[in-house]
Design an enzyme around this catalytic site. Structure first.
Site, short mmCIF file in Angstrom:
data_model
loop_
_atom_site.label_atom_id
_atom_site.label_comp_id
_atom_site.label_asym_id
_atom_site.label_seq_id
_atom_site.Cartn_x
_atom_site.Cartn_y
_atom_site.Cartn_z
CG ASP A 8 -1.57 2.03 1.75
OD1 ASP A 8 -2.40 1.83 0.04
OD2 ASP A 8 -1.56 1.72 2.67
CG ASP A 97 -5.87 5.00 0.41
OD1 ASP A 97 -6.37 5.68 -1.27
OD2 ASP A 97 -5.21 6.25 0.57
#
Length: 244
Positions: A8, A97
């Site tokens: 991420d 995200d």
């Protein structure tokens, strides 16, 4: 035995997690990220399937490296299949995200109305209902943006460093700025929760993101703090596509 590598890449840091099925067995955080940072993981775990999510322009060298080393590779885009019903009107503009966060929350508390609050460079609020439909959310300035904005767009206000405060009202300009920003965010989060609970009384709220620790004990509403929520969501997306 195969493992999942979930990456991420945010605006200010990159989080990496290695999963064995649904169990997070290792995680790392980097302020700056390159493929050299993950070479040791491919040596350690050997059989890694990878999902890569970024909210910034991806480094093509990193993408090429991950494709070469991984058993299978997914770069998360709006076209990636996900285990929820995404009703965002412009899915191509939705932050990856944000998408992973609601997937992770929905997995951890299925059949539940959920608000996900991600407190990072920006603060995002995302709602997924008990049937697994992502309804959308909002984006608000994060702590650093608010503090810098007060300094840069005024002539006399100083730049204040983010830190914990228990002062509801400031007693000087420095503390007034700090309390105004920090408690403004507290009231903002509680306000969203209160409004959503009018229609969804059994609402659950997840807090995640690098600045979560500032607010966990200040909110009047009960929340679930989970620093690895986005990694969990990425892992679920990777496993979901492996089953296809």
């Amino acid at each position: 035995m195969s493992f999942s590598l979930c990456i991420d890449q945010g605006n200010s840091r990159t989080k990496i997690g290695v999963f064995e099925q649904d169990n997070l067995i290792e995680s790392q955080t980097f302020d700056y990220f390159s493929f050299e940072d993950i070479g040791a993981l491919f040596h350690k775990y050997r059989d890694l399937s990878t999902i890569f999510s970024t909210v910034v322009k991806p480094d093509e060298k990193v993408i090429a490296y991950l494709k070469e080393k991984s058993l299978s590779f997914i770069e998360l885009t709006h076209e990636t299949k996900v285990p929820i019903n995404n009703q965002y009107k412009t899915p191509e503009t939705l932050g990856k995200d944000r998408l992973a966060g609601v997937v992770g929350a929905s997995f951890l508390k299925p059949h539940t109305d959920i608000l996900v609050v991600d407190i990072g460079s920006a603060i995002t609020f995302d709602f997924i209902d008990s049937t697994g439909v992502y309804r959308g959310g909002n984006i608000s300035p994060g702590i650093g943006i608010r503090l810098r904005g007060l300094h840069e767009f005024t002539q006399k206000l100083p730049l204040v460093e983010a830190k914990q405060t228990n002062e509801l009202l400031g007693s000087d300009t420095q503390s007034a700025i700090l309390s105004g920003v920090m408690y403004g965010i507290v009231f903002e989060i509680d306000g969203y929760i209160d409004e959503l609970r009018k229609e969804h009384p059994l609402l659950s709220t997840f807090l995640t993101g690098g600045s979560t620790f500032y607010f966990v004990n200040k909110l009047k509403n009960a929340i679930f703090a989970n620093e690895n929520l986005i990694l969990t969501g990425l892992n679920r997306i990777l496993l979901y596509n492996a089953q296809k």
